[in-house]
Design a protein around this motif. Structure first.
Motif, PDB file in Angstrom:
ATOM      1  N   ASP A  18      -0.279   1.587   0.412  1.00 57.99           N
ATOM      2  CA  ASP A  18      -1.578   2.235   0.320  1.00 57.99           C
ATOM      3  C   ASP A  18      -2.578   1.424   1.134  1.00 57.99           C
ATOM      4  O   ASP A  18      -2.603   0.194   1.068  1.00 57.99           O
ATOM      5  CB  ASP A  18      -2.059   2.309  -1.134  1.00 57.99           C
ATOM      6  CG  ASP A  18      -1.245   3.282  -1.968  1.00 57.99           C
ATOM      7  OD1 ASP A  18      -0.690   4.237  -1.396  1.00 57.99           O
ATOM      8  OD2 ASP A  18      -1.177   3.077  -3.193  1.00 57.99           O
ATOM      9  N   VAL A  19      -3.413   2.118   1.884  1.00 58.26           N
ATOM     10  CA  VAL A  19      -4.335   1.465   2.805  1.00 58.26           C
ATOM     11  C   VAL A  19      -5.456   0.710   2.082  1.00 58.26           C
ATOM     12  O   VAL A  19      -5.720  -0.454   2.385  1.00 58.26           O
ATOM     13  CB  VAL A  19      -4.928   2.503   3.780  1.00 58.26           C
ATOM     14  CG1 VAL A  19      -6.039   1.902   4.615  1.00 58.26           C
ATOM     15  CG2 VAL A  19      -3.843   3.055   4.681  1.00 58.26           C
ATOM     16  N   LEU A  20      -6.129   1.355   1.144  1.00 55.10           N
ATOM     17  CA  LEU A  20      -7.309   0.745   0.540  1.00 55.10           C
ATOM     18  C   LEU A  20      -7.023  -0.588  -0.141  1.00 55.10           C
ATOM     19  O   LEU A  20      -7.750  -1.561   0.099  1.00 55.10           O
ATOM     20  CB  LEU A  20      -8.010   1.712  -0.409  1.00 55.10           C
ATOM     21  CG  LEU A  20      -9.334   1.218  -0.970  1.00 55.10           C
ATOM     22  CD1 LEU A  20     -10.314   0.841   0.143  1.00 55.10           C
ATOM     23  CD2 LEU A  20      -9.939   2.276  -1.878  1.00 55.10           C
ATOM     24  N   PRO A  21      -5.978  -0.696  -0.962  1.00 57.21           N
ATOM     25  CA  PRO A  21      -5.720  -2.024  -1.556  1.00 57.21           C
ATOM     26  C   PRO A  21      -5.489  -3.102  -0.500  1.00 57.21           C
ATOM     27  O   PRO A  21      -5.922  -4.242  -0.673  1.00 57.21           O
ATOM     28  CB  PRO A  21      -4.465  -1.807  -2.400  1.00 57.21           C
ATOM     29  CG  PRO A  21      -4.447  -0.351  -2.699  1.00 57.21           C
ATOM     30  CD  PRO A  21      -5.068   0.313  -1.502  1.00 57.21           C
ATOM     31  N   GLN A  22      -4.836  -2.741   0.596  1.00 54.94           N
ATOM     32  CA  GLN A  22      -4.604  -3.719   1.661  1.00 54.94           C
ATOM     33  C   GLN A  22      -5.913  -4.162   2.291  1.00 54.94           C
ATOM     34  O   GLN A  22      -6.095  -5.333   2.611  1.00 54.94           O
ATOM     35  CB  GLN A  22      -3.667  -3.136   2.726  1.00 54.94           C
ATOM     36  CG  GLN A  22      -2.283  -2.802   2.204  1.00 54.94           C
ATOM     37  CD  GLN A  22      -1.607  -3.992   1.549  1.00 54.94           C
ATOM     38  OE1 GLN A  22      -1.608  -5.100   2.084  1.00 54.94           O
ATOM     39  NE2 GLN A  22      -1.046  -3.782   0.375  1.00 54.94           N
TER      40      GLN A  22
END
Length: 131
Positions: free
Chosen positions: A26-30
């Protein structure tokens, strides 16, 4: 930030999106973890600049601290570009809001004359004496 910087941020966002998609992440947690990582590196650089660890002494320069501040800003800008379809307007609107609120609530603080402070001294260029 100007249009060229936002274009570079957008290129970074797209590259990172592709990387995380390929890895099934997932992009946002990264993005959020990257900001946290960069803030940690900034903290480490500042501690090294002021010689906070007596065993290590002064290990970083003012330039190291500045570069880490930039890394935090870049990571935050990539995150903003991930969350906002118009990150430039979002940032401008928030800067104006925060500045207006802070300046309307500003209280003069006493001048510090005790001479205390870190071993490493900031050269003052980053303060309000800049044009």
């Amino acid at each position: 930030m100007d249009a060229n910087m936002w274009a570079s941020i957008e290129e970074l966002r797209k590259m990172l999106d592709a990387h995380h998609a390929a890895a099934g992440q997932d992009v946002l947690p990264q993005r959020l973890l990257k900001i946290i990582e960069e803030v940690g590196e900034l903290s480490q650089a500042y501690q090294g600049f002021i010689g906070a660890n007596p065993r290590k002494g002064v290990t970083h320069t003012q330039e190291d601290v500045l570069m880490e501040v930039c890394d935090v800003i870049i990571a935050a800008a990539v995150t903003l570009a991930t969350l906002s379809s118009d990150p430039d307007s979002t940032l401008r609107r928030n800067v104006e809001h925060v500045a207006k609120r802070a300046l309307s609530e500003a209280v003069e603080s006493p001048d510090r004359t005790d001479g205390g402070g870190p071993i490493g001294r900031w050269d003052g260029v980053a303060r309000s004496d800049r044009p």
